[in-house]
Scaffold this motif. Structure first.
Motif, PDB file in Angstrom:
ATOM      1  N   PRO A   1       0.826  -1.216   0.000  1.00 43.94           N
ATOM      2  CA  PRO A   1       0.000   0.000   0.000  1.00 43.94           C
ATOM      3  C   PRO A   1       0.853   1.257   0.000  1.00 43.94           C
ATOM      4  O   PRO A   1       2.016   1.245   0.421  1.00 43.94           O
ATOM      5  CB  PRO A   1      -0.793  -0.126   1.299  1.00 43.94           C
ATOM      6  N   ASP A   2       0.260   2.326  -0.455  1.00 45.03           N
ATOM      7  CA  ASP A   2       0.942   3.607  -0.399  1.00 45.03           C
ATOM      8  C   ASP A   2       1.141   4.006   1.064  1.00 45.03           C
ATOM      9  O   ASP A   2       0.271   3.790   1.907  1.00 45.03           O
ATOM     10  CB  ASP A   2       0.115   4.671  -1.122  1.00 45.03           C
ATOM     11  N   GLY A   3       2.307   4.539   1.378  1.00 45.51           N
ATOM     12  CA  GLY A   3       2.603   4.953   2.744  1.00 45.51           C
ATOM     13  C   GLY A   3       3.260   3.891   3.598  1.00 45.51           C
ATOM     14  O   GLY A   3       3.641   4.157   4.740  1.00 45.51           O
ATOM     15  N   ALA A   4       3.388   2.669   3.075  1.00 43.56           N
ATOM     16  CA  ALA A   4       4.093   1.624   3.832  1.00 43.56           C
ATOM     17  C   ALA A   4       5.560   2.012   3.957  1.00 43.56           C
ATOM     18  O   ALA A   4       6.160   2.539   3.024  1.00 43.56           O
ATOM     19  CB  ALA A   4       3.941   0.276   3.143  1.00 43.56           C
ATOM     20  N   GLY A   5       6.142   1.739   5.108  1.00 43.06           N
ATOM     21  CA  GLY A   5       7.495   2.210   5.376  1.00 43.06           C
ATOM     22  C   GLY A   5       8.562   1.568   4.525  1.00 43.06           C
ATOM     23  O   GLY A   5       9.501   2.223   4.085  1.00 43.06           O
ATOM     24  N   ASN A   6       8.455   0.262   4.285  1.00 44.18           N
ATOM     25  CA  ASN A   6       9.489  -0.466   3.559  1.00 44.18           C
ATOM     26  C   ASN A   6       9.018  -0.716   2.139  1.00 44.18           C
ATOM     27  O   ASN A   6       7.970  -1.330   1.925  1.00 44.18           O
ATOM     28  CB  ASN A   6       9.786  -1.794   4.267  1.00 44.18           C
ATOM     29  N   SER A   7       9.775  -0.281   1.170  1.00 42.30           N
ATOM     30  CA  SER A   7       9.367  -0.418  -0.227  1.00 42.30           C
ATOM     31  C   SER A   7       9.762  -1.753  -0.842  1.00 42.30           C
ATOM     32  O   SER A   7       9.435  -2.026  -1.991  1.00 42.30           O
ATOM     33  CB  SER A   7       9.967   0.715  -1.062  1.00 42.30           C
ATOM     34  N   GLN A   8      10.471  -2.588  -0.088  1.00 41.03           N
ATOM     35  CA  GLN A   8      10.894  -3.904  -0.581  1.00 41.03           C
ATOM     36  C   GLN A   8       9.859  -4.946  -0.154  1.00 41.03           C
ATOM     37  O   GLN A   8       9.604  -5.135   1.029  1.00 41.03           O
ATOM     38  CB  GLN A   8      12.272  -4.256  -0.038  1.00 41.03           C
TER      39      GLN A   8
ATOM     40  N   ALA B   1       2.467  -2.205 -10.834  1.00 40.37           N
ATOM     41  CA  ALA B   1       2.619  -0.980 -10.047  1.00 40.37           C
ATOM     42  C   ALA B   1       1.673   0.071 -10.607  1.00 40.37           C
ATOM     43  O   ALA B   1       1.774   0.435 -11.785  1.00 40.37           O
ATOM     44  CB  ALA B   1       4.057  -0.475 -10.102  1.00 40.37           C
ATOM     45  N   THR B   2       0.755   0.557  -9.785  1.00 39.42           N
ATOM     46  CA  THR B   2      -0.235   1.520 -10.265  1.00 39.42           C
ATOM     47  C   THR B   2       0.406   2.847 -10.655  1.00 39.42           C
ATOM     48  O   THR B   2      -0.135   3.579 -11.491  1.00 39.42           O
ATOM     49  CB  THR B   2      -1.319   1.764  -9.211  1.00 39.42           C
ATOM     50  N   ALA B   3       1.562   3.176 -10.073  1.00 35.43           N
ATOM     51  CA  ALA B   3       2.250   4.432 -10.391  1.00 35.43           C
ATOM     52  C   ALA B   3       2.963   4.372 -11.738  1.00 35.43           C
ATOM     53  O   ALA B   3       3.381   5.398 -12.262  1.00 35.43           O
ATOM     54  CB  ALA B   3       3.256   4.775  -9.287  1.00 35.43           C
ATOM     55  N   GLY B   4       3.107   3.167 -12.285  1.00 32.00           N
ATOM     56  CA  GLY B   4       3.818   2.996 -13.555  1.00 32.00           C
ATOM     57  C   GLY B   4       5.052   2.153 -13.374  1.00 32.00           C
ATOM     58  O   GLY B   4       5.660   2.095 -12.288  1.00 32.00           O
TER      59      GLY B   4
ATOM     60  N   VAL C   1       1.245  -9.616  -7.585  1.00 36.20           N
ATOM     61  CA  VAL C   1       1.883  -8.567  -6.791  1.00 36.20           C
ATOM     62  C   VAL C   1       1.345  -7.221  -7.261  1.00 36.20           C
ATOM     63  O   VAL C   1       1.424  -6.896  -8.453  1.00 36.20           O
ATOM     64  CB  VAL C   1       3.412  -8.622  -6.952  1.00 36.20           C
ATOM     65  N   VAL C   2       0.810  -6.446  -6.330  1.00 42.90           N
ATOM     66  CA  VAL C   2       0.231  -5.144  -6.658  1.00 42.90           C
ATOM     67  C   VAL C   2       0.818  -4.091  -5.718  1.00 42.90           C
ATOM     68  O   VAL C   2       0.726  -4.227  -4.493  1.00 42.90           O
ATOM     69  CB  VAL C   2      -1.306  -5.161  -6.527  1.00 42.90           C
ATOM     70  N   SER C   3       1.421  -3.058  -6.285  1.00 42.23           N
ATOM     71  CA  SER C   3       1.906  -1.933  -5.489  1.00 42.23           C
ATOM     72  C   SER C   3       1.086  -0.697  -5.826  1.00 42.23           C
ATOM     73  O   SER C   3       0.972  -0.319  -6.998  1.00 42.23           O
ATOM     74  CB  SER C   3       3.381  -1.652  -5.767  1.00 42.23           C
ATOM     75  N   THR C   4       0.525  -0.073  -4.808  1.00 38.29           N
ATOM     76  CA  THR C   4      -0.201   1.185  -4.996  1.00 38.29           C
ATOM     77  C   THR C   4       0.594   2.370  -4.452  1.00 38.29           C
ATOM     78  O   THR C   4       0.044   3.453  -4.251  1.00 38.29           O
ATOM     79  CB  THR C   4      -1.586   1.127  -4.323  1.00 38.29           C
ATOM     80  N   ARG C   5       1.878   2.184  -4.242  1.00 36.88           N
ATOM     81  CA  ARG C   5       2.739   3.259  -3.763  1.00 36.88           C
ATOM     82  C   ARG C   5       2.878   4.350  -4.812  1.00 36.88           C
ATOM     83  O   ARG C   5       2.950   4.072  -6.017  1.00 36.88           O
ATOM     84  CB  ARG C   5       4.142   2.727  -3.433  1.00 36.88           C
ATOM     85  N   ASP C   6       2.959   5.601  -4.351  1.00 33.39           N
ATOM     86  CA  ASP C   6       3.261   6.704  -5.258  1.00 33.39           C
ATOM     87  C   ASP C   6       4.734   6.705  -5.646  1.00 33.39           C
ATOM     88  O   ASP C   6       5.109   7.203  -6.704  1.00 33.39           O
ATOM     89  CB  ASP C   6       2.907   8.047  -4.618  1.00 33.39           C
ATOM     90  N   GLY C   7       5.570   6.149  -4.755  1.00 38.35           N
ATOM     91  CA  GLY C   7       7.008   6.120  -5.001  1.00 38.35           C
ATOM     92  C   GLY C   7       7.485   4.755  -5.441  1.00 38.35           C
ATOM     93  O   GLY C   7       6.711   3.921  -5.925  1.00 38.35           O
ATOM     94  N   ASN C   8       8.789   4.523  -5.254  1.00 37.74           N
ATOM     95  CA  ASN C   8       9.416   3.304  -5.745  1.00 37.74           C
ATOM     96  C   ASN C   8       8.984   2.062  -4.970  1.00 37.74           C
ATOM     97  O   ASN C   8       8.744   2.114  -3.759  1.00 37.74           O
ATOM     98  CB  ASN C   8      10.938   3.425  -5.660  1.00 37.74           C
ATOM     99  N   THR C   9       8.932   0.949  -5.686  1.00 34.56           N
ATOM    100  CA  THR C   9       8.704  -0.376  -5.098  1.00 34.56           C
ATOM    101  C   THR C   9       9.777  -1.314  -5.623  1.00 34.56           C
ATOM    102  O   THR C   9      10.123  -1.264  -6.811  1.00 34.56           O
ATOM    103  CB  THR C   9       7.322  -0.937  -5.490  1.00 34.56           C
TER     104      THR C   9
END
Length: 209
Positions: free
Chosen positions: A17-24, A85-88, A56-64
């Motif tokens: 999810p967006d806002g999760a602390g660890n991007s890995q 990745a929803t951000a692209g 695998v689905v990432s809704t983070r605005d930043g890097n995953t």
């Protein structure tokens, strides 16, 4: 000869999810001091992670980052997954920095990168599908089963021998449940098999319920 440890991670729905602390999303090998080993790489796993038929689905605005392999002694075989990745795709990296990875026959967001920084390991990219949307039934409602016309349908390939000992026999049902993963034609990519109702009914009638 030394037998490398084998770890199998399959049939899961993994959401960042967006806002999760660890991007890995996955860390394989060992931690530097987090578990009392003080970064002693000699006791790291030094095996192979078989990562297959996951969605695998990432809704983070930043890097995953999909997989952090601790050293180049850790390997990953990544195949038959959906990596979205929803951000692209340019926000989606496969590896953190180290490790040896085989990336084969996955659906991946277009523009993905091997790593967000310098890559000290290596990544073998073969026969992957890229696109902007994997064709989920209802992503907004977190229904990540496949809709009709999804590019992930019937696109899976055979697993390596080490993974075949743990085939994907069941799939997730929300919440905390599962069901038989039926097969209709060639297996689909990701954690779900799209099975038209008429064909599913035939499978259930034959005892695969």
């Amino acid at each position: 000869s030394i037998t490398r440890p084998k770890t199998r991670l399959y049939g899961n729905v993994l959401i960042e999810p967006d806002g999760a602390g660890n991007s890995q999303m996955v860390h394989y090998g060992g931690d530097s001091g987090d578990s009392g080993d003080s970064g002693n790489e000699s006791i790291y796993r030094k095996g192979t992670l078989y990562f297959y038929h996951n969605t695998v689905v990432s809704t983070r605005d930043g890097n995953t980052t999909l997989v952090r392999l601790s050293t180049n002694d850790e390997h990953a075989d990544i195949r038959n997954n959906i990596l979205y990745a929803t951000a692209g795709g340019d926000y989606l990296a496969i590896l953190n920095r180290a490790g040896i990875a085989e990336l084969r026959n996955n659906w991946i967001s277009a523009g993905w990168v091997p790593a967000h920084g310098s890559l000290s390991g290596s990544l073998n990219d073969q026969d992957n599908l890229v696109g902007t949307e994997p064709g989920f039934a209802n992503a907004a409602a977190q229904d990540f089963s496949l809709a009709q016309g999804s590019p992930a349908v019937d696109e899976a390939v055979s697993l390596v021998t080490a993974a075949l000992s743990q085939p994907v026999l069941r799939q997730y049902v929300k919440h905390a449940r599962s069901e038989i993963r039926s097969q209709s034609g060639q297996p689909d990519l990701g954690a779900f098999e799209r099975c038209p109702q008429s064909e599913c009914a035939m499978l259930f009638d034959n005892g695969f319920e």
